[in-house]
Enzyme design. Structure first.
Site, PDB file in Angstrom:
ATOM      1  N   LYS A   1      28.779   4.754 -16.213  1.00  0.00           N
ATOM      2  CA  LYS A   1      29.396   4.781 -14.881  1.00  0.00           C
ATOM      3  C   LYS A   1      28.335   4.641 -13.777  1.00  0.00           C
ATOM      4  CE  LYS A   1      33.679   5.555 -16.299  1.00  0.00           C
ATOM      5  NZ  LYS A   1      34.726   4.557 -16.162  1.00  0.00           N
TER       6      LYS A   1
ATOM      7  N   GLU B   1      38.062   8.444  -7.657  1.00  0.00           N
ATOM      8  CA  GLU B   1      38.939   9.151  -8.586  1.00  0.00           C
ATOM      9  C   GLU B   1      38.113   9.380  -9.845  1.00  0.00           C
ATOM     10  OE1 GLU B   1      39.021   5.742  -8.307  1.00  0.00           O
ATOM     11  OE2 GLU B   1      38.255   5.566 -10.348  1.00  0.00           O
TER      12      GLU B   1
ATOM     13  N   SER C   1      29.082   4.372 -24.806  1.00  0.00           N
ATOM     14  CA  SER C   1      29.194   4.422 -23.341  1.00  0.00           C
ATOM     15  C   SER C   1      28.714   5.721 -22.702  1.00  0.00           C
ATOM     16  CB  SER C   1      30.650   4.171 -22.941  1.00  0.00           C
ATOM     17  OG  SER C   1      31.515   5.078 -23.614  1.00  0.00           O
TER      18      SER C   1
HETATM   19  C1  LIG Z   1      31.708   8.011 -21.526  1.00  0.00           C
HETATM   20  C2  LIG Z   1      32.866   7.188 -21.082  1.00  0.00           C
HETATM   21  N1  LIG Z   1      33.145   6.058 -21.760  1.00  0.00           N
HETATM   22  C3  LIG Z   1      34.192   5.269 -21.403  1.00  0.00           C
HETATM   23  C4  LIG Z   1      35.019   5.600 -20.347  1.00  0.00           C
HETATM   24  C5  LIG Z   1      36.171   4.701 -20.025  1.00  0.00           C
HETATM   25  O1  LIG Z   1      35.966   3.910 -18.913  1.00  0.00           O
HETATM   26  P1  LIG Z   1      35.813   2.345 -18.980  1.00  0.00           P
HETATM   27  O2  LIG Z   1      36.876   1.823 -19.899  1.00  0.00           O
HETATM   28  O3  LIG Z   1      35.967   1.903 -17.589  1.00  0.00           O
HETATM   29  O4  LIG Z   1      34.455   2.028 -19.526  1.00  0.00           O
HETATM   30  C6  LIG Z   1      34.751   6.763 -19.611  1.00  0.00           C
HETATM   31  C7  LIG Z   1      35.608   7.138 -18.474  1.00  0.00           C
HETATM   32  O5  LIG Z   1      35.516   8.164 -17.896  1.00  0.00           O
HETATM   33  C8  LIG Z   1      33.653   7.574 -19.987  1.00  0.00           C
HETATM   34  O6  LIG Z   1      33.355   8.701 -19.339  1.00  0.00           O
END
Ligand SMILES: Cc1ncc(COP(=O)(O)O)c(C=O)c1O
Length: 403
Positions: A106, A128, A389
């Protein structure tokens, strides 16, 4: 770009899903666009004009690159999952977004948007958040750049992500609980948009995923493209064939996946987005409008948006970014579903084989890799690049409960 041949033998024009500039309409095929109240049309146009100008400005790009490097910790490593690869009979490489400052991808997007807000002369960021990771990243970037931050968060998410709430407050942000609807991310988005309408003169709405009205889905993907571009270069150095057979990422709104896919869309890699069973808009949704954009949305027979449910707060969203809906329609990417149980198992597997505690969101991607490798869908000897992620510290209370 001309024709390309995918591993399944089908030739498709790469141009159709080049993940480029969607132009003034912000359309990805039949999806995207700008479905907002009249009062927000100029605000979206202002953001679009500012982003186009900034993105073409080498000084802005240089500033962003410097902050991503010296502050956020980029480039992130590509770590081979040695023991797990051996166990599964594949080569599994992990793009380590969990190692960035604040612990998830993020931050890439938020530093970009916070720099843009400053350039536009705004003094406050609105955001948000679901899992709290985007809220923490926003609070962080606001502190770094001397901006105020107000973060809207569903009351249920406030309970299950209490550590992140505390982090945001310590960083100086105001966290506003949202008690309407399912009290999760969807409701927090509604509230943030409502607030933006009334404070647009001095506030910038910093959206946390590839969703919302144009230009957000495109702009957020561009800010996350760094994941895919780095990974592409790292795979070229690491893999004999240069390109992995599979590129896998989890999907909430779809920003880590979009950034990852953008680096590989013009290659032969199979792109796989992994959704939570209870929030699988690409799989179980229908075309509809939500939070200012047209995409695949979970809805009932009357067209009412239904609640999403996932053990991972960041995937608790009933829609998917419009570009993913288009990648799905054109079959350039595939979207699959895993359930909470598989996710918790995957999280523990990674922790015990590699010493990496992944976020529950990221564990969705791994859960599919485990299932597909075990079933032979991913053939032995295949190479898989998976975006990890975020880190799982925030999920320890949920894991404790799930035991
Ligand atoms: C660690 C992590 N991975 C994935 C996501 C999902 O978001 P996005 O699909 O936009 O990558 C989030 C959302 O809060 C997150 O905190």
């Amino acid at each position: 770009m001309g024709e390309m041949t995918l591993p399944d033998g089908q030739a498709r024009p790469a141009r159709r899903h080049g993940m480029g500039d969607p132009g003034a309409t912000g359309r990805f095929g039949e999806y995207g666009g700008r479905y907002v109240p009249e009062s927000l049309v100029p605000a979206c146009a202002e953001v679009e004009a500012a982003f186009r100008d900034a993105w073409a400005d080498p000084e802005f790009r240089g500033r962003l690159k410097t902050l991503l490097t010296v502050y956020a910790g980029r480039p992130t490593p590509l770590t081979p999952a040695w023991r797990l690869s051996e166990e599964l009979g594949i080569t599994l490489l992990l793009k380590r977004e969990d190692l960035t400052h604040t612990g998830s991808h993020k931050i890439n997007n938020v530093i970009g948007q916070a720099l843009l807000a400053r350039r536009m002369g705004k003094r406050r960021l609105l955001a948000e958040t679901g899992a709290g990771q985007h809220g923490v990243a926003t609070a962080t970037a606001a502190a770094l750049l001397g901006l105020e931050a107000t973060v809207f968060m569903g009351a249920q998410d406030i309970e299950r992500q209490s550590l992140n709430v505390l982090r945001m407050e310590v960083l100086g942000a105001r966290v506003v609980p949202v008690t309407s609807g399912s009290r999760t991310l969807k409701d927090a988005c509604n509230e943030a948009m409502r607030h933006w309408v009334s404070s647009v003169a001095d506030s910038y709405y910093c959206i946390g995923s590839v969703m919302g009205p144009h230009p957000y889905p495109w702009m957020v993907r561009e800010f996350q493209r760094v994941i895919g571009e780095e990974a592409r270069g790292q795979c070229a150095a690491e893999l004999p064939g240069g390109v992995p057979d599979y590129v896998v990422a989890c999907i909430g709104g779809g920003s880590n996946a979009a950034g990852t896919f953008a680096g590989f869309v013009d290659t032969t890699a199979r792109l796989v987005g992994v959704e939570a069973e209870g929030g699988a808009a690409a799989t179980f949704g229908r075309a509809g409008v939500l939070h200012g954009f047209r995409s695949m949305v979970l809805q009932d027979d009357d067209g009412q948006v239904t609640e999403a449910h996932s053990i991972a707060a960041g995937l608790d969203y009933p829609g998917i970014g419009p570009e993913h809906a288009h990648l799905r329609d054109t079959a350039r990417a595939r979207y699959v579903v895993v359930d909470d149980e598989e996710v918790v198992e995957a999280l523990h597997r990674l922790a015990r084989t590699e010493g990496i505690l992944a976020a529950l969101e990221s564990a969705h991607a791994l859960a599919w890799v485990l299932r597909a490798a075990r079933s032979g869908e991913i053939k032995p000897g295949s190479t898989v690049m998976m975006t990890l992620s975020g880190r799982g510290d925030k999920d320890l209370p949920t894991l404790k409960e799930a035991r």
